[in-house]
Design an enzyme around this catalytic site. Structure first.
Site, short mmCIF file in Angstrom:
data_model
loop_
_atom_site.label_atom_id
_atom_site.label_comp_id
_atom_site.label_asym_id
_atom_site.label_seq_id
_atom_site.Cartn_x
_atom_site.Cartn_y
_atom_site.Cartn_z
N ASP A 44 -30.63 36.01 39.13
CA ASP A 44 -31.95 35.42 38.98
C ASP A 44 -32.43 34.75 40.25
O ASP A 44 -33.54 34.98 40.70
CB ASP A 44 -32.00 34.46 37.79
N ASP B 268 -32.52 27.64 34.08
CA ASP B 268 -32.42 26.63 33.04
C ASP B 268 -32.29 25.21 33.55
O ASP B 268 -32.02 24.97 34.72
CB ASP B 268 -31.21 26.94 32.16
N LEU C 34 -36.36 25.06 39.42
CA LEU C 34 -37.04 26.11 38.66
C LEU C 34 -36.42 26.28 37.28
O LEU C 34 -35.21 26.19 37.11
CB LEU C 34 -36.95 27.44 39.42
N ASP D 212 -29.86 30.68 45.63
CA ASP D 212 -30.04 29.27 45.97
C ASP D 212 -28.98 28.89 47.00
O ASP D 212 -29.24 28.92 48.19
CB ASP D 212 -29.95 28.43 44.69
N GLY E 21 -27.92 33.33 33.75
CA GLY E 21 -29.31 33.29 34.16
C GLY E 21 -29.95 34.62 34.49
O GLY E 21 -31.14 34.81 34.27
N LYS F 2 -34.57 30.95 47.21
CA LYS F 2 -34.98 29.63 47.67
C LYS F 2 -34.72 29.54 49.17
O LYS F 2 -33.89 30.27 49.71
CB LYS F 2 -34.21 28.54 46.92
#
Length: 177
Positions: free
Chosen positions: A103, A162, A156, A106, A44, A134
């Site tokens: 990226d 993805d 997202l 999370d 990502g 996040k």
């Protein structure tokens, strides 16, 4: 064949994505040098890393590029809670500053594992940058050194993010919920 994905809702258009990357490069450039190894977390982070390293080059910082291939999601929408390491650093990092590029922050598990690996390999300093953070990382995850965008707690896609391997190539950051 019908589109199997709901229509993504644009949260950050491409121009705003690139503005954020440029602003991050301005903040990161003074903290690194040309011997810094910039290590992208695959898959990502690839889109962000490409844009960020070019933005750093425009500021006179020509980092050495590497990658770590880690996975915690597979094709699922939630983390499995463990990290698989598919590919380790390819270049020596002992005694060097390492900038880990991802990226999204999370769960924080991938970033924590990448930092652990870099330190174990003898990095002199480990800095971390994420395009998006996040609001719900695990307490044991280290906070990123540089954050581009405070993302909403939504699913997202785009700009490397993805849905089961799809929609990474969207130039915008979108929500798919």
């Amino acid at each position: 064949m019908a589109d199997a994905h709901p229509t993504p809702t644009v949260l950050l258009p491409e121009a705003e994505v690139l503005r954020i990357v440029d602003e991050l490069a301005a903040r990161i450039a003074p903290a690194i040098d040309d011997d810094t190894v910039a290590a992208v977390l695959l898959t990502g982070g690839l889109w962000f890393a490409a844009d960020l390293t070019r933005a750093l080059a425009r500021r006179g910082r020509h980092v050495r590029f590497d990658a770590l291939w880690l996975a915690s999601y597979g094709d699922a929408q939630t983390s499995r809670g463990r990290i698989d390491v598919y590919a380790d650093f390819q270049r020596p990092i002992e005694g060097r500053r390492v900038l880990i590029i991802d990226d999204v922050f999370d769960t924080g598990l991938s970033l924590a594992e990448a930092v652990r690996i870099a330190r174990e390999k003898g990095a002199a300093e480990v800095l971390t940058v994420v395009f998006a953070r996040k609001p719900r990382p695990k307490p044991r995850a280290p906070e990123p050194d540089f954050v581009g965008w405070e993302a909403p707690n939504r699913f997202l896609v785009g700009y490397g993010l993805d849905h089961a391997g799809a929609l990474r190539g969207l130039p915008d950051v979108c929500a798919l919920d």
